[in-house]
Write a protein that holds these residues in place. Sequence first.
Motif, PDB file in Angstrom:
ATOM      1  N   ASP A 345      85.519  47.747  47.177  1.00 55.79           N
ATOM      2  CA  ASP A 345      85.221  47.586  45.929  1.00 55.79           C
ATOM      3  C   ASP A 345      84.860  46.047  45.866  1.00 55.79           C
ATOM      4  O   ASP A 345      85.433  45.145  46.236  1.00 55.79           O
ATOM      5  N   ARG A 346      83.552  45.869  45.344  1.00 60.94           N
ATOM      6  CA  ARG A 346      82.952  44.125  45.278  1.00 60.94           C
ATOM      7  C   ARG A 346      82.428  44.267  43.770  1.00 60.94           C
ATOM      8  O   ARG A 346      81.506  44.916  43.416  1.00 60.94           O
ATOM      9  N   VAL A 347      83.046  43.054  43.266  1.00 58.04           N
ATOM     10  CA  VAL A 347      82.692  42.591  41.997  1.00 58.04           C
ATOM     11  C   VAL A 347      81.981  41.044  41.860  1.00 58.04           C
ATOM     12  O   VAL A 347      82.536  40.340  42.665  1.00 58.04           O
ATOM     13  N   THR A 348      80.981  40.663  41.215  1.00 56.01           N
ATOM     14  CA  THR A 348      80.305  39.407  41.607  1.00 56.01           C
ATOM     15  C   THR A 348      80.077  38.798  40.207  1.00 56.01           C
ATOM     16  O   THR A 348      79.959  39.496  39.050  1.00 56.01           O
ATOM     17  N   LEU A 349      80.104  37.571  39.875  1.00 59.05           N
ATOM     18  CA  LEU A 349      79.720  37.095  38.619  1.00 59.05           C
ATOM     19  C   LEU A 349      78.882  35.415  39.000  1.00 59.05           C
ATOM     20  O   LEU A 349      79.412  34.964  39.708  1.00 59.05           O
ATOM     21  N   GLU A 350      77.728  35.578  38.322  1.00 60.83           N
ATOM     22  CA  GLU A 350      77.048  34.543  38.397  1.00 60.83           C
ATOM     23  C   GLU A 350      76.947  33.788  36.941  1.00 60.83           C
ATOM     24  O   GLU A 350      76.830  34.371  35.833  1.00 60.83           O
ATOM     25  N   ARG A 351      77.181  32.469  36.940  1.00 58.01           N
ATOM     26  CA  ARG A 351      77.389  31.842  35.633  1.00 58.01           C
ATOM     27  C   ARG A 351      76.701  30.410  35.732  1.00 58.01           C
ATOM     28  O   ARG A 351      76.930  29.643  36.533  1.00 58.01           O
ATOM     29  N   VAL A 370      78.742  15.617  19.280  1.00 57.90           N
ATOM     30  CA  VAL A 370      78.650  17.065  18.928  1.00 57.90           C
ATOM     31  C   VAL A 370      77.637  17.649  20.232  1.00 57.90           C
ATOM     32  O   VAL A 370      76.706  16.956  20.939  1.00 57.90           O
ATOM     33  N   ASN A 371      77.726  18.815  20.442  1.00 54.38           N
ATOM     34  CA  ASN A 371      77.054  19.440  21.650  1.00 54.38           C
ATOM     35  C   ASN A 371      76.448  20.749  21.153  1.00 54.38           C
ATOM     36  O   ASN A 371      76.994  21.664  20.357  1.00 54.38           O
ATOM     37  N   ILE A 372      75.531  21.284  21.869  1.00 54.33           N
ATOM     38  CA  ILE A 372      75.066  22.608  22.018  1.00 54.33           C
ATOM     39  C   ILE A 372      74.943  23.063  23.492  1.00 54.33           C
ATOM     40  O   ILE A 372      74.811  22.252  24.032  1.00 54.33           O
ATOM     41  N   ASN A 373      75.287  24.350  23.621  1.00 57.27           N
ATOM     42  CA  ASN A 373      75.365  24.626  25.077  1.00 57.27           C
ATOM     43  C   ASN A 373      74.752  26.182  25.165  1.00 57.27           C
ATOM     44  O   ASN A 373      75.117  27.011  24.489  1.00 57.27           O
ATOM     45  N   ASN A 374      74.600  26.513  26.316  1.00 57.47           N
ATOM     46  CA  ASN A 374      74.016  27.790  26.599  1.00 57.47           C
ATOM     47  C   ASN A 374      74.647  28.310  27.862  1.00 57.47           C
ATOM     48  O   ASN A 374      74.685  27.540  28.778  1.00 57.47           O
ATOM     49  N   THR A 375      75.279  29.497  28.088  1.00 60.57           N
ATOM     50  CA  THR A 375      75.810  30.024  29.343  1.00 60.57           C
ATOM     51  C   THR A 375      75.193  31.426  29.393  1.00 60.57           C
ATOM     52  O   THR A 375      75.041  32.330  28.704  1.00 60.57           O
ATOM     53  N   TYR A 376      74.566  31.325  30.616  1.00 60.16           N
ATOM     54  CA  TYR A 376      73.973  32.951  31.097  1.00 60.16           C
ATOM     55  C   TYR A 376      75.129  33.351  32.305  1.00 60.16           C
ATOM     56  O   TYR A 376      75.460  32.481  33.233  1.00 60.16           O
ATOM     57  N   TYR A 377      75.463  34.569  32.036  1.00 61.49           N
ATOM     58  CA  TYR A 377      76.321  35.278  32.802  1.00 61.49           C
ATOM     59  C   TYR A 377      75.807  36.496  33.476  1.00 61.49           C
ATOM     60  O   TYR A 377      75.004  37.101  32.651  1.00 61.49           O
ATOM     61  N   ASN A 378      76.251  37.015  34.590  1.00 55.86           N
ATOM     62  CA  ASN A 378      75.873  38.199  35.182  1.00 55.86           C
ATOM     63  C   ASN A 378      77.201  38.663  36.038  1.00 55.86           C
ATOM     64  O   ASN A 378      77.426  38.373  37.200  1.00 55.86           O
ATOM     65  N   TYR A 379      77.787  39.575  35.402  1.00 51.08           N
ATOM     66  CA  TYR A 379      79.085  39.983  36.001  1.00 51.08           C
ATOM     67  C   TYR A 379      78.881  41.669  36.193  1.00 51.08           C
ATOM     68  O   TYR A 379      78.337  42.495  35.363  1.00 51.08           O
ATOM     69  N   GLY A 380      79.103  41.983  37.300  1.00 53.18           N
ATOM     70  CA  GLY A 380      79.314  43.592  37.524  1.00 53.18           C
ATOM     71  C   GLY A 380      79.185  43.987  39.013  1.00 53.18           C
ATOM     72  O   GLY A 380      79.491  43.134  40.024  1.00 53.18           O
ATOM     73  N   TYR A 381      78.525  45.300  39.283  1.00 54.35           N
ATOM     74  CA  TYR A 381      78.424  45.788  40.435  1.00 54.35           C
ATOM     75  C   TYR A 381      77.182  46.427  40.785  1.00 54.35           C
ATOM     76  O   TYR A 381      76.350  46.087  39.692  1.00 54.35           O
ATOM     77  N   ASN A 382      76.976  46.823  41.910  1.00 54.83           N
ATOM     78  CA  ASN A 382      75.763  47.516  42.304  1.00 54.83           C
ATOM     79  C   ASN A 382      75.015  48.840  41.852  1.00 54.83           C
ATOM     80  O   ASN A 382      73.957  48.976  41.859  1.00 54.83           O
ATOM     81  N   TYR A 401      75.052  31.261  23.300  1.00 53.44           N
ATOM     82  CA  TYR A 401      74.622  29.990  22.703  1.00 53.44           C
ATOM     83  C   TYR A 401      75.654  29.682  21.888  1.00 53.44           C
ATOM     84  O   TYR A 401      76.270  30.287  21.012  1.00 53.44           O
ATOM     85  N   ALA A 402      76.410  28.349  22.078  1.00 50.89           N
ATOM     86  CA  ALA A 402      77.412  27.925  21.352  1.00 50.89           C
ATOM     87  C   ALA A 402      77.208  26.592  20.927  1.00 50.89           C
ATOM     88  O   ALA A 402      76.385  25.553  21.387  1.00 50.89           O
ATOM     89  N   ALA A 403      78.293  26.002  20.251  1.00 51.66           N
ATOM     90  CA  ALA A 403      78.156  24.575  19.587  1.00 51.66           C
ATOM     91  C   ALA A 403      79.579  24.084  19.582  1.00 51.66           C
ATOM     92  O   ALA A 403      80.571  25.010  19.485  1.00 51.66           O
ATOM     93  N   GLY A 404      79.731  22.720  19.872  1.00 52.38           N
ATOM     94  CA  GLY A 404      81.146  22.155  19.669  1.00 52.38           C
ATOM     95  C   GLY A 404      80.896  20.877  19.111  1.00 52.38           C
ATOM     96  O   GLY A 404      80.100  20.202  18.932  1.00 52.38           O
ATOM     97  N   ALA A 405      82.132  20.179  18.872  1.00 52.26           N
ATOM     98  CA  ALA A 405      82.539  18.880  18.335  1.00 52.26           C
ATOM     99  C   ALA A 405      83.794  18.266  19.082  1.00 52.26           C
ATOM    100  O   ALA A 405      84.801  18.963  19.140  1.00 52.26           O
ATOM    101  N   LYS A 406      83.720  16.941  19.380  1.00 51.00           N
ATOM    102  CA  LYS A 406      84.847  16.333  19.547  1.00 51.00           C
ATOM    103  C   LYS A 406      85.041  15.011  18.805  1.00 51.00           C
ATOM    104  O   LYS A 406      84.287  14.505  18.222  1.00 51.00           O
ATOM    105  N   TYR A 407      86.328  14.723  18.633  1.00 50.50           N
ATOM    106  CA  TYR A 407      86.623  13.368  17.871  1.00 50.50           C
ATOM    107  C   TYR A 407      87.649  12.548  18.454  1.00 50.50           C
ATOM    108  O   TYR A 407      88.751  13.273  18.754  1.00 50.50           O
TER     109      TYR A 407
END
Length: 680
Positions: A345-351, A370-382, A401-407
């Motif tokens: 059993d083999r599972v992979t994740l590319e992020r 303030v920030n904007i960010n993007n995450t590409y994910y590829n999880y799974g099997y063959n 696609y996400a947004a965030g803020a800090k203070y």
Amino acid sequence: MQKLTFVLFFVLSTIAVFGQTNPEEKPPLLVSDSTDLKAKDSTAIVAKNKSNKESLLGKLTSGGDTDKKAKIQNYLIISHKRDTTYLDTTLTIQKEYKFNYLRKDNFGLMPFSNLGQTYNSLTYNFQNTNILPRFGARARHFNYMEIEDIYYYRVPTPLTELFYKTAFEQGQLADSFFTVNTSPQFNFSIAYKGMRSLGQYQHILTSTGNFRVTTNYTTKNKRYQMRGHIVMQDLLNEENGGLRSDMIDNFEQGVPEFLDRAIMEVNFENAESILKGKRFHLDHGFNIFNKVVKKTLPKTLSDSTSTYKLALNHIVSFEDKSFQFDQSSQNALFGDAFRSSNLRDRVTLERLYNQLELNYFNNELGDFAVNINNTYYNYGYNKLVVLTDNTITNRLKGNIYAAGAKYRKFYKGFNIQGEAGLNLVGDFTGNYITGEASYNLTDDIFAKVSINHSSKAPNFNALLYQSNYQDFNWQNSFNNIETQQLAFQIKYKHLVNLSVDYSTISDYVYFKQDQTATASQSIQAFQNNATISYLRAKLENEIRVGKFALNNTVLYQNVQDDNSVLNVPEITTRNTFYFSSELFRKAMFLQTGITLNYFTKYYMNGYNPVLAEFYVQNEREFGEFPRLDFFINAKIRQTRIFLKAEHFNSAFTGYDYYSAPNYPYRDFTIRFGLVWNFFM
């Protein structure tokens, strides 16, 4: 009952001896451990090559001092959040707690018998700032170094650290580290932690490696800053499924024939699992402007200075991770399989993560980001898996696609911080918000209060899993896990450190045996249909009289859970009675004592090697076995030597100590090691 009486006698008798305390010295600023750094440990390192190093030392030391001696406070360690400490070469009780495979205090974790296996969690922290699912195989991640586990350095002279500790039966644990500033602007570090241990039971070998390289750079005008790391890791574990059921009585009754643990029969000897990962991480930023403006006020008032700063920051991080479980033939413990031999059993994740942040600082208004960010994910099997009633997909992939803020703001002695994040576009919804306020009531008293709300999807392996074992195939559409936490902490010197947090968890996701399956470890993912209330109170204190000390850590936990899916011991305690003294005209510092670890009985989670996950079981309680360790530690210059007799009471307090059902904890053993810092 006899064991509980023994534990209470040990704790109360040692507390009774130390009824009075002496005032402690105030700990110095920036010490990574919460311990005193005495003058004898503020080591001065003499630069041998005056012409090459004198100017570098002068630039790196505070105040531009060109003294030929580099102070220990100039060897800086910087976290991913840019919190800065300096190298600590002292020998303290905290160093004893951190001298282990993880190299950090493992209170609240129950180790398995062999080094590098896994740990059963005795407590949980539901504070969360992550809005995306995690990979899974969490039992393999205790020694997996995440972004927050990587540190960066700034040193006046080259620094090396060597760590060594013996393993079980055959093998050893070693961690080597080297860092150097080639100039005041550029630092480079390289490190490798490797471990191999055969173990005392059959087919339980572990072999792990953590390679990491870090660098950080700042231009002379300090407008551009960069730091990054490369980490490559592989964590291999042979799996045996624990002791066979017919061996349990032989273990618990201490049958002499089976005191040689290699004779005891295990469930299987033909499986292994491996977690691999590599990560490339870059965090850099550019100061668009940084101005200091003086304001002239009436003569009755002092002039003031305002600082304005605007910076653009960028983070890019790529991680490739895989988990693989191999077994040469099918085992009935996990039920029916699609094939009878050569199971894999083999599972992979590319992020791939990208974040663009705009940061504005004003010493009057505070620090905004303030920030904007993007995450590409590829999880799974063959390939797809076709079952009798449905077809399970092989991939979960997409973009978030996400947004965030800090203070952050220091205001009239208060340190106020806040952070929030929200998924805007993508297949997974999620959000979090956290706030914190801390205050030094006096030089000796510190208080902090924090709140946290989080909503995130369950881990990937709860949403999608494929296996050669038929019962380990699913595709779920679970609700987000919702958590809220309120936490409070108050600390008075080293005498008392009290932290309390209260959490509510809705739609909690967990693993448990499928009641419709016939195999005893046919584990599946489930979602709780009720809200869990979880209270934790942790008290830490140290009482000193002369050269003797008693260090205590006591954790109380209370769970209100109608379905009993979150199980923890009510009381977990660690008590260390030790002696410290300088010997041989202060050429050596000695520390020796006894540590008691103990937790009350509870329904301890079981371990499943196919998933590399812990699962809920409510059939048998485990606990109430004391673990006593005797240690002798010594410090000679910058070398710290550790010798420990682990679990020396195993033969006379009963053979009922387990790390998980069917997985006994380790027997009495003697281990030693050292940590050696040296400078050039």
